[in-house]
Design a protein around this motif. Structure first.
Motif, short mmCIF file in Angstrom:
data_model
loop_
_atom_site.label_atom_id
_atom_site.label_comp_id
_atom_site.label_asym_id
_atom_site.label_seq_id
_atom_site.Cartn_x
_atom_site.Cartn_y
_atom_site.Cartn_z
N PHE A 1 52.54 95.30 8.22
CA PHE A 1 53.35 96.51 8.17
C PHE A 1 52.55 97.74 8.58
O PHE A 1 53.07 98.62 9.28
CB PHE A 1 53.92 96.70 6.75
CG PHE A 1 55.07 95.79 6.43
CD1 PHE A 1 56.25 95.85 7.17
CD2 PHE A 1 54.99 94.87 5.39
CE1 PHE A 1 57.32 95.01 6.87
CE2 PHE A 1 56.05 94.03 5.09
CZ PHE A 1 57.21 94.10 5.83
N ARG A 2 51.29 97.81 8.16
CA ARG A 2 50.48 98.99 8.50
C ARG A 2 50.21 99.08 10.01
O ARG A 2 50.11 100.18 10.55
CB ARG A 2 49.16 98.98 7.72
CG ARG A 2 49.30 99.34 6.25
CD ARG A 2 47.96 99.62 5.61
NE ARG A 2 47.13 98.44 5.52
CZ ARG A 2 47.08 97.62 4.48
NH1 ARG A 2 47.86 97.85 3.43
NH2 ARG A 2 46.29 96.59 4.47
N ARG A 3 50.10 97.93 10.68
CA ARG A 3 49.84 97.94 12.13
C ARG A 3 51.01 98.52 12.91
O ARG A 3 50.84 98.99 14.03
CB ARG A 3 49.54 96.52 12.62
CG ARG A 3 48.15 96.02 12.26
CD ARG A 3 47.79 94.79 13.06
NE ARG A 3 48.58 93.63 12.65
CZ ARG A 3 48.17 92.73 11.78
NH1 ARG A 3 46.98 92.86 11.20
NH2 ARG A 3 48.94 91.71 11.45
N LYS A 4 52.20 98.49 12.31
CA LYS A 4 53.40 98.95 13.02
C LYS A 4 53.70 100.43 12.77
O LYS A 4 54.66 100.96 13.35
CB LYS A 4 54.59 98.11 12.58
CG LYS A 4 54.46 96.63 12.90
CD LYS A 4 55.65 95.85 12.37
CE LYS A 4 55.49 94.36 12.63
NZ LYS A 4 56.64 93.58 12.08
N VAL A 5 52.92 101.08 11.93
CA VAL A 5 53.20 102.47 11.56
C VAL A 5 52.01 103.35 11.90
O VAL A 5 50.86 103.01 11.58
CB VAL A 5 53.53 102.59 10.06
CG1 VAL A 5 53.75 104.04 9.67
CG2 VAL A 5 54.75 101.75 9.71
N ARG B 1 49.47 106.49 11.50
CA ARG B 1 48.94 107.12 10.30
C ARG B 1 49.76 108.35 9.93
O ARG B 1 50.04 109.20 10.77
CB ARG B 1 47.48 107.51 10.51
CG ARG B 1 46.80 108.05 9.24
CD ARG B 1 45.32 108.31 9.50
NE ARG B 1 44.62 107.06 9.74
CZ ARG B 1 44.09 106.30 8.79
NH1 ARG B 1 44.21 106.67 7.52
NH2 ARG B 1 43.44 105.20 9.08
N GLY B 2 50.14 108.42 8.68
CA GLY B 2 50.97 109.52 8.22
C GLY B 2 52.45 109.22 8.26
O GLY B 2 53.26 110.05 7.83
N THR C 1 47.31 105.12 5.03
CA THR C 1 48.16 104.91 6.19
C THR C 1 49.45 105.72 6.14
O THR C 1 49.82 106.39 7.11
CB THR C 1 48.51 103.42 6.34
OG1 THR C 1 47.31 102.67 6.51
CG2 THR C 1 49.43 103.19 7.54
N TYR C 2 50.14 105.65 5.02
CA TYR C 2 51.46 106.26 4.93
C TYR C 2 51.39 107.67 4.38
O TYR C 2 50.57 108.00 3.53
CB TYR C 2 52.36 105.40 4.03
CG TYR C 2 52.43 103.95 4.47
CD1 TYR C 2 52.92 103.63 5.74
CD2 TYR C 2 51.99 102.93 3.65
CE1 TYR C 2 52.97 102.31 6.17
CE2 TYR C 2 52.06 101.60 4.06
CZ TYR C 2 52.54 101.29 5.33
OH TYR C 2 52.59 99.99 5.73
N GLY C 3 52.28 108.51 4.88
CA GLY C 3 52.31 109.88 4.42
C GLY C 3 52.78 109.98 2.99
O GLY C 3 52.45 110.93 2.28
#
Length: 324
Positions: free
Chosen positions: A81-85, A87-88, A139-141
């Motif tokens: 999931f992180r590879r598809k988003v 940063r932020g 990774t996520y905002g």
């Protein structure tokens, strides 16, 4: 061993009860034959049946293949999931569901009796959760608040389970640590000892204690008998009480809203030292609790036991938590 309630009401009262008027030096206090914070040596073996009594395990449990496989799958999906988003970006619904499924599986795992728990499973699960939580935070905002709180609570439950396992293996303090009572009751750990991503400063920092959820004005109790060394303001810790115990041990209670003791007071185990608050650098009401020996900070969970000290009765109130 008694299971620690993690979602519960707490009992508090508006005052600390009578203070100990006696004041003396640490040396004077411990030159007297007072009860020690250390447990007595293990009793001689008796004719009790095998497995009877605290600290006796009939057989070493085996690691859970189901849990290990689930942790590996969870970590792999999280990375995907992180590879598809970028940063932020926003956390995908799939990753939120991934976390919820992991939380459900951990609840089932922690529902096991302590005697049926393998320490390797606890270590692995806590490591995976802490690693993935930090990576998601970078990774996520944003991470849904309720989900983040649920994950942190389970990390705390895993830390408590490891403490229970240590006590099961060394019920008489054979590891040299003192026996400490919980400063608040019941217990909800919102942040554990060690490296973490600081919620205010936004950087990796070493967390020198454990954070315990509390309600504004909730009574905070001393973890063992000792002498108050300091009681006052201490920078980011806000209002703090520092207590020295038998031997070379020292405990600290931070972010208090009010102090109920003064330097020099002799306190019994379970004596109120202050009221919980959010003074100093804190994101919410809680108690930051530390354990020191000869200037070296240690993980308090290694010494905290499950026995209860006498506490004054009061009406139940709601509760909230925070971090420092």
């Amino acid at each position: 061993m008694r299971r620690l309630p993690l979602f519960a009401f707490v009992s508090v009262c508006a005052c600390s009860g009578p203070r100990a008027e006696q004041k003396m030096s640490f040396e004077e206090l411990y030159s007297e034959p007072e009860p020690s914070t250390y447990r007595a040596p293990p009793p001689e073996p008796s004719a009790a049946p095998s497995g009877a009594g605290r600290g006796v395990r009939k057989a070493a449990p085996e690691p859970s293949a189901e849990l290990q496989a689930a942790l590996a799958t969870f970590a792999e999906r999280s990375k995907g999931f992180r590879r598809k988003v970028a940063r932020g970006g926003t956390m995908p619904a799939g990753q939120a569901e991934n976390w919820e499924q992991m939380n459900t599986l951990l609840d089932a795992f922690l529902a096991r009796a302590v005697e049926r728990t393998d320490a390797r499973d606890v270590t692995r699960a806590r490591g995976v959760l802490e690693t993935e939580l930090e990576q998601d935070g970078r990774t996520y905002g944003d991470m849904p608040g309720a989900l983040a709180e649920a994950v942190v609570l389970r990390v705390g439950r895993l830390a408590v389970r490891m403490s229970e396992l240590r006590r099961l293996e060394h019920p008489e303090g054979a590891d040299g640590l003192p026996w400490l009572s919980w400063p608040v009751d019941p217990v909800t750990i919102t942040s554990v000892f060690g490296q973490r991503w600081h919620p205010i400063r936004g950087e990796q920092r070493r967390h020198l204690g454990v954070d315990l959820a509390a309600k504004q004005g909730q009574l905070v109790y001393t973890a063992a008998r000792g002498v108050v060394l300091r009681a006052g303001w201490n920078g980011d810790h806000g209002l703090q009480v520092e207590v020295q115990h038998d031997g070379r041990w020292l405990t600290r209670y931070s972010h208090l809203s009010r102090l109920l003791v003064e330097p020099g007071e002799v306190l019994d185990r379970g004596h109120a030292v202050g009221l919980a608050g959010e003074t100093g650098l804190a994101t919410g009401v809680h108690v930051h609790f530390e354990l020191w020996r000869d200037g070296e900070v240690l993980d308090p969970l290694d010494a905290l036991g499950d026995e209860e000290a006498p506490r004054p009765a009061a009406a139940p109130v709601a509760r909230s938590g925070g971090e420092s």
